[in-house]
Design a protein around this motif. Sequence first.
Motif, PDB file in Angstrom:
ATOM      1  N   VAL A   1       0.806  -1.234   0.000  1.00 24.20           N
ATOM      2  CA  VAL A   1       0.000   0.000   0.000  1.00 24.20           C
ATOM      3  C   VAL A   1       0.835   1.279   0.000  1.00 24.20           C
ATOM      4  CG1 VAL A   1      -1.907  -1.149   1.188  1.00 24.20           C
ATOM      5  CG2 VAL A   1      -0.213   0.131   2.537  1.00 24.20           C
TER       6      VAL A   1
ATOM      7  N   LEU B   1      -9.910  -0.529  -1.402  1.00 23.17           N
ATOM      8  CA  LEU B   1      -9.050  -1.314  -0.511  1.00 23.17           C
ATOM      9  C   LEU B   1      -9.928  -2.272   0.288  1.00 23.17           C
ATOM     10  CD1 LEU B   1      -6.214  -1.814   0.727  1.00 23.17           C
ATOM     11  CD2 LEU B   1      -6.799  -0.096   2.453  1.00 23.17           C
TER      12      LEU B   1
ATOM     13  N   VAL C   1      -1.514   3.564   4.463  1.00 23.03           N
ATOM     14  CA  VAL C   1      -2.471   3.803   3.382  1.00 23.03           C
ATOM     15  C   VAL C   1      -2.726   5.308   3.287  1.00 23.03           C
ATOM     16  CG1 VAL C   1      -4.788   3.355   2.506  1.00 23.03           C
ATOM     17  CG2 VAL C   1      -3.570   1.571   3.795  1.00 23.03           C
TER      18      VAL C   1
ATOM     19  N   SER D   1      -4.107   7.713   0.084  1.00 22.95           N
ATOM     20  CA  SER D   1      -4.442   7.969  -1.317  1.00 22.95           C
ATOM     21  C   SER D   1      -5.505   9.062  -1.387  1.00 22.95           C
ATOM     22  CB  SER D   1      -4.972   6.696  -1.991  1.00 22.95           C
ATOM     23  OG  SER D   1      -5.509   6.985  -3.262  1.00 22.95           O
TER      24      SER D   1
ATOM     25  N   LEU E   1      -6.503   5.567   9.580  1.00 22.59           N
ATOM     26  CA  LEU E   1      -6.878   5.363   8.182  1.00 22.59           C
ATOM     27  C   LEU E   1      -7.734   6.514   7.656  1.00 22.59           C
ATOM     28  CD1 LEU E   1      -6.948   3.392   5.714  1.00 22.59           C
ATOM     29  CD2 LEU E   1      -9.100   2.533   6.672  1.00 22.59           C
TER      30      LEU E   1
ATOM     31  N   ASN F   1      -7.000   9.493   4.868  1.00 20.09           N
ATOM     32  CA  ASN F   1      -7.784   9.323   3.640  1.00 20.09           C
ATOM     33  C   ASN F   1      -9.188   9.901   3.820  1.00 20.09           C
ATOM     34  OD1 ASN F   1      -5.945   7.209   2.021  1.00 20.09           O
ATOM     35  ND2 ASN F   1      -5.997   6.601   4.181  1.00 20.09           N
TER      36      ASN F   1
END
Length: 543
Positions: A108, A117, A133, A135, A157, A161
């Motif tokens: 990742v 994901l 992670v 993105s 997380l 994101n």
Amino acid sequence: MAKRLSDVCLECIANNLHTISSVGKYLPTVHKEILLERLANHDQLTPEYLPHISYHLLSPSLTQIRFYKCQQVTDALLKNIGKTGCKLQSITIHGCNEVTDAGIKAIVTEQDELHTLELRKLPHLTCQGLQHVASPVLKHVDLRQCSKLENRCVQALVNNNPSISTLIIPFCPKLSDELAGQVGQVLGPNLETLDIGGLYDLNDASMAVMAKNCNNLKKLFLHGCNRITKEALKQIGDNCRQLQQLDLSYCYKVSSSSDSEGLLHLPSSLQDLSLCGTQVNEETLPDALCRLIHLKKLKLCGIGSLTESNMEKIFSAIGHQLELVDFNGCGGVVTDDILRSVVNHCKDLESLALSFCTQVTGNTLYPLLENKKRAENITTLVCSGCRSLSYDVLLAIAESCVNLEWFAVAGIVCVNDVILQTLASNCHRLKVVNFKTCKEITDEGVCALASNCPLEDIVLSGIHGLTDKSVLAIANSCPQLDTIYLSGCALITPVAVRYLQDVSLKRIYVEHRTPNADPNTVMAKNLDTGEFCRVDYSKLTKL
């Protein structure tokens, strides 16, 4: 049904990567991705074969990976994929128990084009993997049943994101109630789908924070969140005005006498509502449902307070818009008269579930089955355990419901080969079937069905007369098979089951528990038909 030529060619390539020179140079990316998935599905990521897989298939052009329940998928493999420098858009790793945070970190890190994901059922996944992670386009995250997942993992997380619009985190036992509010504050109006089923200590305060911040929420799953009360439902109704799907299954407090009025505050935008197991009292139920003018799917599984008068009131008000009605597990409560209300008012019905409604004969279904247009709308009929269901009704279903995709009649003793052959002749979209303990069925019926329908999920447990002939017919005609249950089929051998697993395109889940299976069998190719068949080993030795 049979494999497409492209599938046969890909299968040939998958089995011969070690002999075909430079095949990876000529394969488009999409085929490399398919081959990786299929090799994992058939446990071909062995130490001997993996170098050939890596050389031909691992490439900077990869955009997605999908690994499902393969214990050969390890951190080393994920690191090798990461080293290619590929820009992945979708990652799915499900039930691969050897994968740890080290592998997840490798796959990742620096994936800034990732939009999907799915890391499901990974027992070793913790913050050490998820914190990498990041993105800007990540939309869909599925972390269901990751046993070590903690609040801080999910918080890290979502903080990294904030574009996430779908967050699926049910049945992660270490998560606690304050997470809902924290997620809501970070994701806010971006969040459209949230599944926190099994978050047993979720309370009204956390739900209020989530509802106030996530006013664009469209799907909310609260299965088993049994501490929320009418106060949470009021907050959802007041703030989530675009909510389309709500699962309140086994949220016991919302159905108590003091809290059931909370159902009157549900947003009228709802199209899909599940109240399974909530035992809503019969006075509240019609008032709560009749105001949902956009409702298309209604699930009332296991509710014992259903009455003929209430159901008539509900279906006369909103039946014209309903596409799915689910009465599974309602026992003797659901009668033919209630079914008559469904038939009279639900003109666009597509799915009907009646499992274990033991009083239903199905005779009131005839007006629907005799209407060609309405019968063709039906795609799902689940009637398992309906021991009073008439044979003539079952035969009429097989004759009339030509677009049927899901048909479950487990435990109905009158089901026989005639019904299966009729389904095979008429229902060429049938994918899911359940004939458990329908002992009148033989190989003849199963073979006819397998030859004519694109079956993906099959339950044949407890049909003692079935032999390898049925399994081989399924193997040769149903390449997209996903699940098969064969427990109690003592005449079906492990050899035939192994062959089925080998020739299928997917990883097949097989349940085949049976005593005293004959080990002295082999498979051989019929040179006339090209099919593999079971051959009795004792006969071969006498030749």
